[in-house]
Write a protein that holds these residues in place. Structure first.
Motif, mmCIF file in Angstrom:
data_model
loop_
_atom_site.group_PDB
_atom_site.id
_atom_site.type_symbol
_atom_site.label_atom_id
_atom_site.label_comp_id
_atom_site.label_asym_id
_atom_site.label_seq_id
_atom_site.Cartn_x
_atom_site.Cartn_y
_atom_site.Cartn_z
ATOM 1 N N ILE A 113 0.868 -1.112 0.018
ATOM 2 C CA ILE A 113 0.110 -0.012 0.054
ATOM 3 C C ILE A 113 0.962 1.116 0.057
ATOM 4 O O ILE A 113 0.502 2.379 -0.811
ATOM 5 N N SER A 159 -1.937 4.373 3.208
ATOM 6 C CA SER A 159 -2.650 4.988 2.023
ATOM 7 C C SER A 159 -2.315 6.357 1.852
ATOM 8 O O SER A 159 -2.313 6.978 0.849
ATOM 9 N N THR A 185 -3.129 6.887 -2.100
ATOM 10 C CA THR A 185 -3.845 5.888 -2.246
ATOM 11 C C THR A 185 -5.563 6.116 -1.814
ATOM 12 O O THR A 185 -5.500 6.292 -0.483
ATOM 13 N N VAL A 193 -8.703 5.057 0.209
ATOM 14 C CA VAL A 193 -8.850 3.914 1.292
ATOM 15 C C VAL A 193 -10.330 4.195 1.907
ATOM 16 O O VAL A 193 -10.980 5.227 1.900
#
Length: 299
Positions: A133, A195, A200, A202
């Motif tokens: 991640i 994350s 990213t 999430v």
């Protein structure tokens, strides 16, 4: 020449391969045994996932499909990569892994119901996942940790608003159980922070908080501790500046109420914005729901 079969994930972990090889390790998890993506009752009239999603949308809002389409991946030439942790066994028509795969996503599903101890996030795979991640190997991470110890129906009560990580003293016979659930919560917190560091999107799903100020507030359970207030997950979601969406399952036609919350960031939060609408609250007032969840489903 014949290709060599990839080593199993357990063998790779035992060999203590560098975490930089996390993408390779994750691929060793193997394919997901997916169920059909249509409800059996719709099979004759609904051909594929897109039809199913839009059929559901037509029933509620003709202008908006009720599905999350992962778009804007870092590389437009590849499918969006989704990590589902605590995905469940993926054995129902509405399983998220099956639906996302049918929609064109590349899904990595992790759950002990799929891979036994190899998929236990409290083991070596947890470190691998967090590293992957943090390295930005996924476009979306979705976590649905076991929620039994956070449920208002758990007996004995193990968490409170003032002690969401566990009441003191904890009943002796429940100490190990509570410790395990908190360890899973800490893994989720690390995944959320990873994350954030990689940019990213999430999301995390669990029963809604029932305390004062919650859309799901219930006086009888106002002092019950939820995952949203814990020192690990709560702090990580605050760091991520996650938005929380609270809704009742009965608003989607379920026979039971089951207030649920999803905390999400980025494009996932944008896609879930419709859950803030009033119609996704419970509309039954004091009327009893026809079904009361029992067993594991009640949690």
């Amino acid at each position: 020449p014949p290709t060599k079969a990839p080593p199993s994930l357990s063998c790779l972990l035992q060999a203590r391969q560098p975490l930089a090889t996390s993408a390779f390790l994750l691929r060793a998890l193997g394919p997901i045994p997916l169920a059909p993506t249509c409800h059996p009752s719709l099979a004759s009239s609904v051909g594929d996932l897109a039809d199913l999603c839009f059929a559901a949308a037509d029933a509620a809002d003709a202008d908006r499909p009720l599905c999350f389409t992962a778009t804007g991946a870092a590389d437009a030439e590849r499918p969006p990569r989704v990590l589902l942790v605590f995905s469940g066994p993926c054995d129902t028509w509405h399983c998220i892994a099956a639906q996302l795969t049918a929609a064109g996503a590349e899904v990595t599903a992790v759950d002990t119901a799929l891979g036994g101890p190899t998929h236990d996030v409290l083991g070596s795979i947890g470190e691998v996942l967090v590293a992957a991640i943090a390295a930005g190997e996924f476009d979306l991470v979705f976590l649905a940790p076991p929620c039994q110890s956070y449920s208002i129906r758990h007996r004995p009560k193990l968490r409170s608003q003032s002690e969401p990580d566990g009441i003191t003293p904890t009943p002796r016979e429940w100490v190990r159980y509570l410790d395990k659930h908190n360890a899973i919560g800490r893994f989720c917190a690390r995944a959320i922070k990873a994350s954030v560091s990689s940019g990213t999107d999430v999301g995390l799903e669990n029963p809604a908080d029932r305390g004062e100020g919650s859309l799901a507030a219930w006086t009888d359970h106002a002092d019950h501790g939820s995952i949203w207030r814990t020192s690990h997950v709560g702090a990580a979601l605050e760091l991520a500046q996650a938005e929380t969406f609270t809704f009742a399952m009965c608003s989607f036609g379920a026979a039971y109420q089951k207030w649920t919350s999803i905390a999400a960031t980025g494009r996932l939060a944008s896609a879930l914005a419709f859950l803030h609408e009033e119609r996704y609250r419970c509309q039954h007032g004091r009327q009893r729901h026809s079904e009361l969840l029992s067993g594991l489903d009640q949690f």
